[in-house]
Design an enzyme around this catalytic site. Structure first.
Site, mmCIF file in Angstrom:
data_model
loop_
_atom_site.group_PDB
_atom_site.id
_atom_site.type_symbol
_atom_site.label_atom_id
_atom_site.label_comp_id
_atom_site.label_asym_id
_atom_site.label_seq_id
_atom_site.Cartn_x
_atom_site.Cartn_y
_atom_site.Cartn_z
ATOM 1 N N ALA A 22 26.658 22.468 2.963
ATOM 2 C CA ALA A 22 27.821 22.571 3.847
ATOM 3 C C ALA A 22 27.518 21.866 5.170
ATOM 4 O O ALA A 22 26.475 22.099 5.790
ATOM 5 C CB ALA A 22 28.149 24.040 4.087
ATOM 6 N N GLN A 74 31.245 20.896 -6.088
ATOM 7 C CA GLN A 74 30.790 22.286 -6.217
ATOM 8 C C GLN A 74 31.876 23.232 -5.716
ATOM 9 O O GLN A 74 32.388 23.058 -4.619
ATOM 10 C CB GLN A 74 29.501 22.521 -5.431
ATOM 11 N N CYS A 105 25.084 30.792 -2.687
ATOM 12 C CA CYS A 105 25.308 30.859 -1.241
ATOM 13 C C CYS A 105 25.016 32.263 -0.706
ATOM 14 O O CYS A 105 25.563 33.251 -1.188
ATOM 15 C CB CYS A 105 26.744 30.479 -0.905
ATOM 16 N N LYS A 144 24.561 26.509 -10.104
ATOM 17 C CA LYS A 144 23.423 26.514 -9.167
ATOM 18 C C LYS A 144 23.199 27.965 -8.760
ATOM 19 O O LYS A 144 24.111 28.621 -8.255
ATOM 20 C CB LYS A 144 23.723 25.635 -7.961
ATOM 21 N N ASN A 205 14.612 23.260 -7.368
ATOM 22 C CA ASN A 205 15.020 23.074 -5.976
ATOM 23 C C ASN A 205 14.209 24.030 -5.102
ATOM 24 O O ASN A 205 13.922 25.154 -5.516
ATOM 25 C CB ASN A 205 16.533 23.361 -5.864
ATOM 26 N N GLY A 206 13.856 23.557 -3.908
ATOM 27 C CA GLY A 206 13.195 24.441 -2.949
ATOM 28 C C GLY A 206 11.908 23.884 -2.392
ATOM 29 O O GLY A 206 10.952 23.642 -3.125
ATOM 30 N N ASP A 207 11.945 23.597 -1.074
ATOM 31 C CA ASP A 207 10.739 23.265 -0.305
ATOM 32 C C ASP A 207 10.126 21.910 -0.643
ATOM 33 O O ASP A 207 8.918 21.730 -0.512
ATOM 34 C CB ASP A 207 9.669 24.363 -0.457
ATOM 35 N N ARG A 230 16.869 20.328 2.690
ATOM 36 C CA ARG A 230 16.429 20.220 4.082
ATOM 37 C C ARG A 230 15.449 19.076 4.342
ATOM 38 O O ARG A 230 15.464 18.490 5.418
ATOM 39 C CB ARG A 230 15.820 21.558 4.533
HETATM 40 C C1 LIG Z 1 22.792 23.359 5.958
HETATM 41 C C2 LIG Z 1 22.736 23.828 4.525
HETATM 42 C C3 LIG Z 1 23.911 23.984 3.822
HETATM 43 C C4 LIG Z 1 23.882 24.399 2.482
HETATM 44 N N1 LIG Z 1 25.048 24.478 1.779
HETATM 45 C C5 LIG Z 1 25.004 24.717 0.433
HETATM 46 C C6 LIG Z 1 26.181 24.601 -0.373
HETATM 47 O O1 LIG Z 1 27.266 24.262 0.100
HETATM 48 N N2 LIG Z 1 26.047 24.855 -1.697
HETATM 49 C C7 LIG Z 1 24.848 25.202 -2.281
HETATM 50 O O2 LIG Z 1 24.770 25.418 -3.491
HETATM 51 N N3 LIG Z 1 23.726 25.320 -1.528
HETATM 52 C C8 LIG Z 1 23.772 25.056 -0.204
HETATM 53 N N4 LIG Z 1 22.618 25.069 0.521
HETATM 54 C C9 LIG Z 1 21.344 25.364 -0.159
HETATM 55 C C10 LIG Z 1 20.658 24.061 -0.610
HETATM 56 O O3 LIG Z 1 21.466 23.369 -1.545
HETATM 57 C C11 LIG Z 1 19.272 24.359 -1.237
HETATM 58 O O4 LIG Z 1 19.452 25.168 -2.358
HETATM 59 C C12 LIG Z 1 18.314 25.057 -0.274
HETATM 60 O O5 LIG Z 1 18.392 24.511 1.025
HETATM 61 C C13 LIG Z 1 16.867 24.940 -0.779
HETATM 62 O O6 LIG Z 1 16.475 23.597 -0.890
HETATM 63 P P1 LIG Z 1 15.504 22.890 0.218
HETATM 64 O O7 LIG Z 1 14.262 23.712 0.305
HETATM 65 O O8 LIG Z 1 15.272 21.498 -0.318
HETATM 66 O O9 LIG Z 1 16.240 22.915 1.520
HETATM 67 C C14 LIG Z 1 22.638 24.695 1.853
HETATM 68 C C15 LIG Z 1 21.462 24.545 2.594
HETATM 69 C C16 LIG Z 1 21.486 24.107 3.904
HETATM 70 C C17 LIG Z 1 20.191 23.928 4.648
#
Ligand SMILES: Cc1cc2nc3c(=O)[nH]c(=O)nc-3n(C[C@H](O)[C@H](O)[C@H](O)COP(=O)(O)O)c2cc1C
Length: 340
Positions: A22, A74, A105, A144, A205-207, A230
């Site tokens: 988002a 999504q 979410c 997801k 997904n994650g980190d 991120r």
């Molecule tokens: C600013 C922000 C907005 C996010 N919005 C969504 C979203 O709209 N839909 C979703 O499934 N996950 C959303 N997420 C979660 C990410 O898709 C992801 O699952 C989560 O950040 C872990 O991945 P990362 O460690 O690579 O950040 C959001 C994460 C962040 C940081």
């Protein structure tokens, strides 16, 4: 079952996904990440009710350029029939490559109404939503998920199986619970367990912060795709570093400051062109400016300056002012090639 439905060229081994985010994974950022090697992108989550209401902001979330494909839209919501109607509408009007359902979410406002990770408290509801959405569109439907709502409901394999059995063609796991929010580390071993249990592809997904992390995730979990959120903030080139690592090569170092700023400005110009209202676009872009200048020597000063900008010219002036100042010769802290 495979990821064939994404229609990726055969040279792509393990695909890299830009995560739905988002306020971040908007069309200009998606295009930039595609240029840097993201193989698949997604819109941010869009409420089923909002889609059916058809307001202007929602239409902006759903718009994309053909060069972004393959792209998923999504959607989220807790009412199966609303979710089905929203899926049918986005299929007809926007024709993405797949429809993804958000069961992850953690935001209070969404969870309160049983949307996002709120659904994870009731796996019957998960089944009904996936079935209703799958019946409403000819497009592949994917999901997801997080690992659970809290520790007592933590069971990513059961949740993933529920999605698969209801018709999900791919499951992405962010292995934290809703209660975890973003604390601690993502439990990659849960991605490995899900990969073992499911027949449909599993995206981990994650980190992921470096190219090497992407490689490690695949090696440790056997996941069929890697999703990044991120780690790509202010660093869209992370996708090319991840691609190099996945292909067995050595990731290139992060670009120098000048190149970084060139990329940032290209992103800003695209964001302004996409938004239409230049001032609003620049204000919304401030967060990206903070990310692009993170770790720079003297970065606090430039970030504070950039936080005030309202016009593209002000961004250009501040960035070129920074480059002509002494600090620009130094390597950005913590951003050396070794970090890739
Ligand atoms: C600013 C922000 C907005 C996010 N919005 C969504 C979203 O709209 N839909 C979703 O499934 N996950 C959303 N997420 C979660 C990410 O898709 C992801 O699952 C989560 O950040 C872990 O991945 P990362 O460690 O690579 O950040 C959001 C994460 C962040 C940081």
């Amino acid at each position: 079952m495979s990821l064939d439905f994404l229609g990726l060229p055969p040279r792509v081994g393990t695909p890299l996904f830009l995560a739905p985010q988002a306020g971040v994974s908007e069309s200009p950022f998606r295009r930039l990440c595609r240029e840097f090697g993201a193989d698949v992108v997604s819109t941010e989550f869009v409420s089923a009710r909002g889609i059916l209401g058809g307001n202007e902001k929602t239409r902006d979330y759903l718009r994309f350029h053909d060069e972004e494909r393959p792209i998923g839209i999504q959607i989220f919501g807790s009412d199966p029939s609303e979710m089905a109607d929203a899926a049918a509408l986005v299929t007809d009007v926007y024709a993405p490559d797949y429809v993804d359902i958000n069961f992850g979410c953690p935001v209070k406002k969404v969870v309160k109404r049983n949307g996002g990770s709120g659904c994870l408290r009731d796996l019957n509801l998960v089944t009904r939503i996936v079935q209703a959405v799958s019946a409403a569109t000819h497009l592949p439907v994917t999901t997801k998920i997080r690992s659970g709502f809290d520790e007592t409901t933590r069971d990513p394999v059961r949740i993933g199986l529920t999605c698969q059995d209801a018709g999900s063609r791919m499951v992405t796991l962010h292995p934290r619970t809703r209660e975890d929010m973003y604390s601690g580390s993502a439990r990659w071993e849960e991605i490995a367990a899900l990969r073992e249990a499911l027949e449909v592809p599993v995206v981990g997904n994650g980190d992921i912060r470096t190219g090497r992390d992407a490689r490690d995730m695949v090696d440790r979990t056997g996941c069929d795709g890697v999703m990044i959120a991120r780690g790509s903030h202010g660093r869209p080139w992370l996708f090319s570093q991840a691609r190099a690592a996945l292909d067995g090569g050595v990731p290139a170092p992060d670009p120098g400051v000048e190149e970084r700023f060139r990329i940032c400005l290209r992103h800003a110009r695209n964001a302004i062109a996409f938004e239409g209202n230049p001032t609003k676009a620049v204000i919304e872009f401030r967060k990206h400016l903070g990310w692009y200048t993170k770790g720079l020597p003297g970065g606090r000063k430039i970030r504070a300056d950039l936080h005030q900008v309202n016009r593209l010219e002000e961004i250009e002036e501040r960035l070129s002012g920074f480059l002509s100042s002494e600090g620009s010769d130094e390597a950005p802290a913590g951003q050396t090639g070794a970090a890739a």
